[in-house]
Motif scaffolding. Structure first.
Motif, PDB file in Angstrom:
ATOM      1  N   SER A   1       3.788  31.514  28.316  1.00  0.00           N
ATOM      2  CA  SER A   1       2.602  31.562  29.183  1.00  0.00           C
ATOM      3  C   SER A   1       1.523  32.468  28.579  1.00  0.00           C
ATOM      4  O   SER A   1       0.335  32.204  28.765  1.00  0.00           O
ATOM      5  N   LYS A   2       1.930  33.530  27.860  1.00  0.00           N
ATOM      6  CA  LYS A   2       0.913  34.403  27.245  1.00  0.00           C
ATOM      7  C   LYS A   2       0.151  33.679  26.135  1.00  0.00           C
ATOM      8  O   LYS A   2      -1.054  33.852  26.001  1.00  0.00           O
ATOM      9  N   HIS A   3       0.850  32.855  25.347  1.00  0.00           N
ATOM     10  CA  HIS A   3       0.178  32.207  24.213  1.00  0.00           C
ATOM     11  C   HIS A   3      -0.922  31.254  24.692  1.00  0.00           C
ATOM     12  O   HIS A   3      -1.924  31.058  24.041  1.00  0.00           O
ATOM     13  N   LYS A   4      -0.712  30.705  25.924  1.00  0.00           N
ATOM     14  CA  LYS A   4      -1.701  29.740  26.451  1.00  0.00           C
ATOM     15  C   LYS A   4      -3.045  30.418  26.752  1.00  0.00           C
ATOM     16  O   LYS A   4      -4.073  29.785  26.710  1.00  0.00           O
ATOM     17  N   LYS A   5      -2.961  31.735  27.056  1.00  0.00           N
ATOM     18  CA  LYS A   5      -4.200  32.442  27.424  1.00  0.00           C
ATOM     19  C   LYS A   5      -4.969  32.916  26.194  1.00  0.00           C
ATOM     20  O   LYS A   5      -6.105  33.340  26.300  1.00  0.00           O
ATOM     21  N   LYS A   6      -4.307  32.880  25.024  1.00  0.00           N
ATOM     22  CA  LYS A   6      -4.987  33.336  23.797  1.00  0.00           C
ATOM     23  C   LYS A   6      -5.923  32.245  23.283  1.00  0.00           C
ATOM     24  O   LYS A   6      -5.609  31.052  23.367  1.00  0.00           O
ATOM     25  N   THR A   7      -7.050  32.695  22.731  1.00  0.00           N
ATOM     26  CA  THR A   7      -8.009  31.708  22.222  1.00  0.00           C
ATOM     27  C   THR A   7      -7.937  31.594  20.697  1.00  0.00           C
ATOM     28  O   THR A   7      -8.215  30.541  20.140  1.00  0.00           O
ATOM     29  N   GLU A   8      -7.551  32.714  20.028  1.00  0.00           N
ATOM     30  CA  GLU A   8      -7.492  32.664  18.556  1.00  0.00           C
ATOM     31  C   GLU A   8      -6.133  32.151  18.086  1.00  0.00           C
ATOM     32  O   GLU A   8      -5.103  32.482  18.676  1.00  0.00           O
ATOM     33  N   ASP A   9      -6.152  31.410  16.972  1.00  0.00           N
ATOM     34  CA  ASP A   9      -4.918  30.844  16.427  1.00  0.00           C
ATOM     35  C   ASP A   9      -3.923  31.933  16.016  1.00  0.00           C
ATOM     36  O   ASP A   9      -2.732  31.832  16.291  1.00  0.00           O
ATOM     37  N   THR A  10      -4.436  32.992  15.371  1.00  0.00           N
ATOM     38  CA  THR A  10      -3.549  34.087  14.930  1.00  0.00           C
ATOM     39  C   THR A  10      -2.877  34.744  16.126  1.00  0.00           C
ATOM     40  O   THR A  10      -1.695  35.101  16.061  1.00  0.00           O
ATOM     41  N   ALA A  11      -3.621  34.906  17.205  1.00  0.00           N
ATOM     42  CA  ALA A  11      -3.070  35.545  18.408  1.00  0.00           C
ATOM     43  C   ALA A  11      -1.949  34.694  19.003  1.00  0.00           C
ATOM     44  O   ALA A  11      -0.951  35.213  19.500  1.00  0.00           O
ATOM     45  N   LYS A  12      -2.098  33.374  18.938  1.00  0.00           N
ATOM     46  CA  LYS A  12      -1.064  32.466  19.460  1.00  0.00           C
ATOM     47  C   LYS A  12       0.211  32.607  18.625  1.00  0.00           C
ATOM     48  O   LYS A  12       1.315  32.742  19.157  1.00  0.00           O
ATOM     49  N   PHE A  13       0.037  32.582  17.289  1.00  0.00           N
ATOM     50  CA  PHE A  13       1.205  32.733  16.413  1.00  0.00           C
ATOM     51  C   PHE A  13       1.864  34.101  16.604  1.00  0.00           C
ATOM     52  O   PHE A  13       3.087  34.223  16.584  1.00  0.00           O
ATOM     53  N   LYS A  14       1.029  35.121  16.800  1.00  0.00           N
ATOM     54  CA  LYS A  14       1.547  36.490  16.978  1.00  0.00           C
ATOM     55  C   LYS A  14       2.398  36.583  18.254  1.00  0.00           C
ATOM     56  O   LYS A  14       3.477  37.170  18.263  1.00  0.00           O
ATOM     57  N   THR A  15       1.890  35.971  19.330  1.00  0.00           N
ATOM     58  CA  THR A  15       2.626  36.004  20.602  1.00  0.00           C
ATOM     59  C   THR A  15       3.983  35.327  20.454  1.00  0.00           C
ATOM     60  O   THR A  15       5.006  35.855  20.902  1.00  0.00           O
ATOM     61  N   PHE A  16       4.007  34.162  19.800  1.00  0.00           N
ATOM     62  CA  PHE A  16       5.291  33.473  19.575  1.00  0.00           C
ATOM     63  C   PHE A  16       6.209  34.319  18.690  1.00  0.00           C
ATOM     64  O   PHE A  16       7.400  34.432  18.967  1.00  0.00           O
ATOM     65  N   SER A  17       5.635  34.906  17.634  1.00  0.00           N
ATOM     66  CA  SER A  17       6.456  35.698  16.709  1.00  0.00           C
ATOM     67  C   SER A  17       7.140  36.838  17.451  1.00  0.00           C
ATOM     68  O   SER A  17       8.329  37.090  17.267  1.00  0.00           O
ATOM     69  N   ILE A  18       6.382  37.538  18.300  1.00  0.00           N
ATOM     70  CA  ILE A  18       6.936  38.711  18.993  1.00  0.00           C
ATOM     71  C   ILE A  18       7.935  38.293  20.083  1.00  0.00           C
ATOM     72  O   ILE A  18       9.102  38.683  20.050  1.00  0.00           O
ATOM     73  N   PHE A  19       7.481  37.484  21.035  1.00  0.00           N
ATOM     74  CA  PHE A  19       8.330  37.182  22.198  1.00  0.00           C
ATOM     75  C   PHE A  19       9.530  36.302  21.841  1.00  0.00           C
ATOM     76  O   PHE A  19      10.663  36.591  22.234  1.00  0.00           O
ATOM     77  N   TYR A  20       9.284  35.251  21.080  1.00  0.00           N
ATOM     78  CA  TYR A  20      10.395  34.370  20.706  1.00  0.00           C
ATOM     79  C   TYR A  20      11.283  35.100  19.682  1.00  0.00           C
ATOM     80  O   TYR A  20      12.495  34.907  19.656  1.00  0.00           O
ATOM     81  N   GLY A  21      10.656  35.940  18.838  1.00  0.00           N
ATOM     82  CA  GLY A  21      11.411  36.687  17.822  1.00  0.00           C
ATOM     83  C   GLY A  21      12.375  37.684  18.450  1.00  0.00           C
ATOM     84  O   GLY A  21      13.553  37.737  18.078  1.00  0.00           O
ATOM     85  N   VAL A  22      11.894  38.462  19.416  1.00  0.00           N
ATOM     86  CA  VAL A  22      12.767  39.439  20.090  1.00  0.00           C
ATOM     87  C   VAL A  22      13.865  38.694  20.859  1.00  0.00           C
ATOM     88  O   VAL A  22      15.034  39.104  20.858  1.00  0.00           O
ATOM     89  N   ALA A  23      13.489  37.565  21.483  1.00  0.00           N
ATOM     90  CA  ALA A  23      14.489  36.759  22.206  1.00  0.00           C
ATOM     91  C   ALA A  23      15.590  36.305  21.241  1.00  0.00           C
ATOM     92  O   ALA A  23      16.783  36.384  21.567  1.00  0.00           O
ATOM     93  N   LEU A  24      15.194  35.886  20.049  1.00  0.00           N
ATOM     94  CA  LEU A  24      16.181  35.441  19.058  1.00  0.00           C
ATOM     95  C   LEU A  24      17.135  36.582  18.696  1.00  0.00           C
ATOM     96  O   LEU A  24      18.360  36.394  18.639  1.00  0.00           O
ATOM     97  N   LEU A  25      16.577  37.785  18.474  1.00  0.00           N
ATOM     98  CA  LEU A  25      17.424  38.932  18.120  1.00  0.00           C
ATOM     99  C   LEU A  25      18.410  39.251  19.251  1.00  0.00           C
ATOM    100  O   LEU A  25      19.590  39.524  19.008  1.00  0.00           O
ATOM    101  N   LEU A  26      17.913  39.196  20.492  1.00  0.00           N
ATOM    102  CA  LEU A  26      18.787  39.470  21.649  1.00  0.00           C
ATOM    103  C   LEU A  26      19.926  38.451  21.707  1.00  0.00           C
ATOM    104  O   LEU A  26      21.092  38.804  21.904  1.00  0.00           O
ATOM    105  N   ILE A  27      19.565  37.175  21.522  1.00  0.00           N
ATOM    106  CA  ILE A  27      20.576  36.111  21.587  1.00  0.00           C
ATOM    107  C   ILE A  27      21.628  36.318  20.498  1.00  0.00           C
ATOM    108  O   ILE A  27      22.835  36.280  20.763  1.00  0.00           O
ATOM    109  N   LEU A  28      21.152  36.593  19.264  1.00  0.00           N
ATOM    110  CA  LEU A  28      22.098  36.772  18.148  1.00  0.00           C
ATOM    111  C   LEU A  28      23.028  37.967  18.393  1.00  0.00           C
ATOM    112  O   LEU A  28      24.180  37.964  17.982  1.00  0.00           O
ATOM    113  N   SER A  29      22.490  38.992  19.097  1.00  0.00           N
ATOM    114  CA  SER A  29      23.293  40.210  19.300  1.00  0.00           C
ATOM    115  C   SER A  29      24.418  40.024  20.311  1.00  0.00           C
ATOM    116  O   SER A  29      25.382  40.770  20.321  1.00  0.00           O
ATOM    117  N   ARG A  30      24.291  39.042  21.218  1.00  0.00           N
ATOM    118  CA  ARG A  30      25.303  38.928  22.277  1.00  0.00           C
ATOM    119  C   ARG A  30      25.963  37.553  22.374  1.00  0.00           C
ATOM    120  O   ARG A  30      26.481  37.179  23.429  1.00  0.00           O
TER     121      ARG A  30
END
Ligand code: HEM
Length: 140
Positions: free
Chosen positions: A104-133
């Motif tokens: 939902s945060k990426h949808k509110k971003k207007t710049e392309d870099t900001a969209k990629f950044k939001t996915f990198s952070i939120f989906y990235g941390v989610a991936l680390l959490l999943i791998l850890s447990r």
């Protein structure tokens, strides 16, 4: 349910890793955020929510939930029981919440870099959490 949950996890991990790597590449190479990038994020969101539902369905019929309700069993004192009955479900729910917020945060971003950044952070941390447990020894 356990078998479906077990196989669906391959799809979740594969698509999530792909989306995170794609977002990091998009961010670092300052790429244009295209339709395919949006679809990847959406597909990851859907696939992970389906896993959440399957996980819940299995959880409430599993011996791990029964153990949690049994006063004679000390779930927290047993490493394996604690992982399956408490740590895995809570961490996975948290990871899927992060994916949902990221979407939902990426949808509110207007710049392309900001969209990629939001996915990198939120989906990235989610991936680390999943791998850890993930209960790796049960899975393979
Ligand atoms: C992104 C989300 C999730 C992923 C990737 C995931 C992945 C996995 C994997 C790989 C296993 C091992 C399967 C096996 O032993 O063959 C597992 C087991 C399990 N998961 Fe999940 N899971 C997720 C979410 C959840 C949620 C939300 C719950 C419950 C609310 C849940 C409950 C369980 C339980 C109870 C087991 C133990 C299976 C057993 O050995 O009886 N999972 N999960």
């Amino acid at each position: 349910m356990k078998t479906i949950h077990s196989y669906w996890a391959y799809i979740v991990l594969a698509i999530l890793i792909f989306t995170v790597v794609n977002a990091i590449i998009g961010l670092t190479q300052k790429k244009e955020f295209k339709d395919k990038d949006l679809r990847l994020g959406l597909f990851t969101l859907i696939v992970s929510h389906i896993q959440l539902l399957i996980g819940f369905a299995w959880y409430f019929m599993s011996p791990w939930y029964k153990a949690l309700k049994d006063p004679a069993v000390s779930v927290m004192a047993n490493k394996e029981l604690r992982l399956l009955a408490v740590e895995h479900p809570i961490t996975m729910i948290l990871a899927i919440v992060l994916i949902t917020i990221g979407w939902s945060k990426h949808k509110k971003k207007t710049e392309d870099t900001a969209k990629f950044k939001t996915f990198s952070i939120f989906y990235g941390v989610a991936l680390l959490l999943i791998l850890s447990r993930i209960p790796w020894s049960n899975w393979f």
